[in-house]
Motif scaffolding. Sequence first.
Motif, PDB file in Angstrom:
ATOM      1  N   VAL A 147       7.547 -15.858  -5.882  1.00  0.00           N
ATOM      2  CA  VAL A 147       6.694 -14.680  -5.764  1.00  0.00           C
ATOM      3  C   VAL A 147       6.071 -14.351  -7.119  1.00  0.00           C
ATOM      4  CG1 VAL A 147       7.933 -13.635  -3.817  1.00  0.00           C
ATOM      5  CG2 VAL A 147       8.624 -13.084  -6.136  1.00  0.00           C
ATOM      6  N   MET A 148       4.905 -13.777  -7.050  1.00  0.00           N
ATOM      7  CA  MET A 148       4.214 -13.280  -8.238  1.00  0.00           C
ATOM      8  C   MET A 148       3.535 -11.977  -7.848  1.00  0.00           C
ATOM      9  SD  MET A 148       3.625 -14.185 -11.359  1.00  0.00           S
ATOM     10  CE  MET A 148       2.567 -13.811 -12.723  1.00  0.00           C
ATOM     11  N   TRP A 149       4.005 -10.876  -8.431  1.00  0.00           N
ATOM     12  CA  TRP A 149       3.443  -9.554  -8.139  1.00  0.00           C
ATOM     13  C   TRP A 149       2.276  -9.344  -9.090  1.00  0.00           C
ATOM     14  CZ3 TRP A 149       7.102  -4.692  -7.964  1.00  0.00           C
ATOM     15  CH2 TRP A 149       6.376  -3.552  -7.605  1.00  0.00           C
ATOM     16  N   ARG A 150       1.079  -9.240  -8.536  1.00  0.00           N
ATOM     17  CA  ARG A 150      -0.127  -9.058  -9.343  1.00  0.00           C
ATOM     18  C   ARG A 150      -0.784  -7.724  -8.994  1.00  0.00           C
ATOM     19  NH1 ARG A 150      -1.599 -14.007 -11.661  1.00  0.00           N
ATOM     20  NH2 ARG A 150      -0.595 -15.827 -10.712  1.00  0.00           N
ATOM     21  N   SER A 151      -1.486  -7.195  -9.975  1.00  0.00           N
ATOM     22  CA  SER A 151      -2.279  -5.990  -9.711  1.00  0.00           C
ATOM     23  C   SER A 151      -3.637  -6.190 -10.370  1.00  0.00           C
ATOM     24  CB  SER A 151      -1.550  -4.733 -10.201  1.00  0.00           C
ATOM     25  OG  SER A 151      -1.214  -4.857 -11.570  1.00  0.00           O
ATOM     26  N   GLY A 152      -3.885  -5.592 -11.507  1.00  0.00           N
ATOM     27  CA  GLY A 152      -5.165  -5.751 -12.181  1.00  0.00           C
ATOM     28  C   GLY A 152      -6.238  -4.864 -11.577  1.00  0.00           C
ATOM     29  N   SER A 153      -7.452  -5.065 -12.043  1.00  0.00           N
ATOM     30  CA  SER A 153      -8.554  -4.175 -11.663  1.00  0.00           C
ATOM     31  C   SER A 153      -8.844  -4.192 -10.162  1.00  0.00           C
ATOM     32  CB  SER A 153      -9.819  -4.551 -12.440  1.00  0.00           C
ATOM     33  OG  SER A 153     -10.205  -5.881 -12.150  1.00  0.00           O
ATOM     34  N   PHE A 154      -8.559  -5.312  -9.494  1.00  0.00           N
ATOM     35  CA  PHE A 154      -8.822  -5.372  -8.049  1.00  0.00           C
ATOM     36  C   PHE A 154      -7.977  -4.356  -7.271  1.00  0.00           C
ATOM     37  CE2 PHE A 154      -9.956 -10.021  -8.860  1.00  0.00           C
ATOM     38  CZ  PHE A 154     -11.311  -9.738  -8.984  1.00  0.00           C
ATOM     39  N   ALA A 155      -6.816  -4.016  -7.796  1.00  0.00           N
ATOM     40  CA  ALA A 155      -5.938  -3.064  -7.104  1.00  0.00           C
ATOM     41  C   ALA A 155      -6.489  -1.639  -7.137  1.00  0.00           C
ATOM     42  CB  ALA A 155      -4.544  -3.097  -7.717  1.00  0.00           C
ATOM     43  N   TYR A 156      -7.479  -1.403  -7.989  1.00  0.00           N
ATOM     44  CA  TYR A 156      -8.013  -0.045  -8.146  1.00  0.00           C
ATOM     45  C   TYR A 156      -9.487   0.057  -7.780  1.00  0.00           C
ATOM     46  CZ  TYR A 156      -3.739  -0.183 -10.812  1.00  0.00           C
ATOM     47  OH  TYR A 156      -2.437  -0.390 -11.181  1.00  0.00           O
ATOM     48  N   ASP A 157     -10.091  -1.054  -7.436  1.00  0.00           N
ATOM     49  CA  ASP A 157     -11.526  -1.063  -7.158  1.00  0.00           C
ATOM     50  C   ASP A 157     -11.817  -0.423  -5.797  1.00  0.00           C
ATOM     51  OD1 ASP A 157     -14.061  -2.402  -5.963  1.00  0.00           O
ATOM     52  OD2 ASP A 157     -14.161  -2.808  -8.131  1.00  0.00           O
ATOM     53  N   PRO A 158     -12.696   0.579  -5.761  1.00  0.00           N
ATOM     54  CA  PRO A 158     -12.995   1.262  -4.495  1.00  0.00           C
ATOM     55  C   PRO A 158     -13.513   0.324  -3.395  1.00  0.00           C
ATOM     56  CG  PRO A 158     -13.882   2.517  -6.342  1.00  0.00           C
ATOM     57  CD  PRO A 158     -13.391   1.214  -6.887  1.00  0.00           C
ATOM     58  N   ALA A 192       6.409   1.408  -4.488  1.00  0.00           N
ATOM     59  CA  ALA A 192       6.566   0.356  -5.503  1.00  0.00           C
ATOM     60  C   ALA A 192       7.971  -0.237  -5.447  1.00  0.00           C
ATOM     61  CB  ALA A 192       6.270   0.913  -6.888  1.00  0.00           C
ATOM     62  N   ALA A 193       8.971   0.594  -5.219  1.00  0.00           N
ATOM     63  CA  ALA A 193      10.337   0.075  -5.067  1.00  0.00           C
ATOM     64  C   ALA A 193      10.412  -0.846  -3.852  1.00  0.00           C
ATOM     65  CB  ALA A 193      11.330   1.233  -4.930  1.00  0.00           C
ATOM     66  N   ILE A 224       0.847  -1.190   0.000  1.00  0.00           N
ATOM     67  CA  ILE A 224       0.000   0.000   0.000  1.00  0.00           C
ATOM     68  C   ILE A 224       0.883   1.241   0.000  1.00  0.00           C
ATOM     69  CG2 ILE A 224      -1.748   1.311   1.278  1.00  0.00           C
ATOM     70  CD1 ILE A 224      -2.592  -1.437   2.505  1.00  0.00           C
ATOM     71  N   ALA A 225       0.660   2.108  -0.989  1.00  0.00           N
ATOM     72  CA  ALA A 225       1.315   3.410  -1.010  1.00  0.00           C
ATOM     73  C   ALA A 225       0.488   4.344  -0.143  1.00  0.00           C
ATOM     74  CB  ALA A 225       1.412   3.952  -2.433  1.00  0.00           C
ATOM     75  N   ILE A 280      -3.133   0.774  -3.773  1.00  0.00           N
ATOM     76  CA  ILE A 280      -2.476  -0.524  -3.730  1.00  0.00           C
ATOM     77  C   ILE A 280      -1.366  -0.547  -4.774  1.00  0.00           C
ATOM     78  CG2 ILE A 280      -2.791  -2.994  -4.214  1.00  0.00           C
ATOM     79  CD1 ILE A 280      -5.578  -2.756  -2.969  1.00  0.00           C
ATOM     80  N   THR A 281      -0.162  -0.899  -4.354  1.00  0.00           N
ATOM     81  CA  THR A 281       0.943  -1.051  -5.305  1.00  0.00           C
ATOM     82  C   THR A 281       0.984  -2.457  -5.872  1.00  0.00           C
ATOM     83  OG1 THR A 281       2.488  -1.542  -3.516  1.00  0.00           O
ATOM     84  CG2 THR A 281       2.381   0.745  -4.265  1.00  0.00           C
TER      85      THR A 281
END
Length: 193
Positions: free
Chosen positions: A129-140, A112-113, A93-94, A154-155
Amino acid sequence: MSSITQFLMERSSEPRLEAPAPPREVVDVALQCAARAPDHALLRPWRYLVIEGQALTALGELFAQACGDNDGDKARERAKSAPLRAPMIIVGIASPKPHKKVPDVEQIMSAAAGMSFLSLALSDAGYGVMWRSGSFAYDPAILEGLGLAEGETITGFLYTGTVSSEKPPVPRPSCADFVEEWSGPKQSRPWSV
């Protein structure tokens, strides 16, 4: 070539993960590594959530609830099972702090670093490890469900665990594919060694 450079050259994301997850002592050291990320003005603009066990199922429920009205049952089931692809997920989390000399974007890059350092430390400890983001990282609804404050983002979701099967090597680009040598305004030429 140093051992660090060799390690970086061999680093890869590992999508096939299983138990056991890294123990808390390993995660603690990895999080300490994350806190070594470049951080202008020492603002510490990050925080992390460690999710494992039954909390992974709760995260899947949250993912399923975030699916839109146009998503079918299949998409909801896929979202619900997504967190179960690893025995542990660390949410980066940023958390930017107001500062007149350090804009939010610099603080988000710092967070992010930190995620990158975290993933490298876990890999170095022998975990995938697998760094994932996608739409869930931006969903309110997900941000709210995970307890993010206003202005936090969410980073990524860092899935981690024991690698269950090696994936084929990923072809890596040549530096000439993404680097140019700049020699002045509107003057650049391809990078060559």
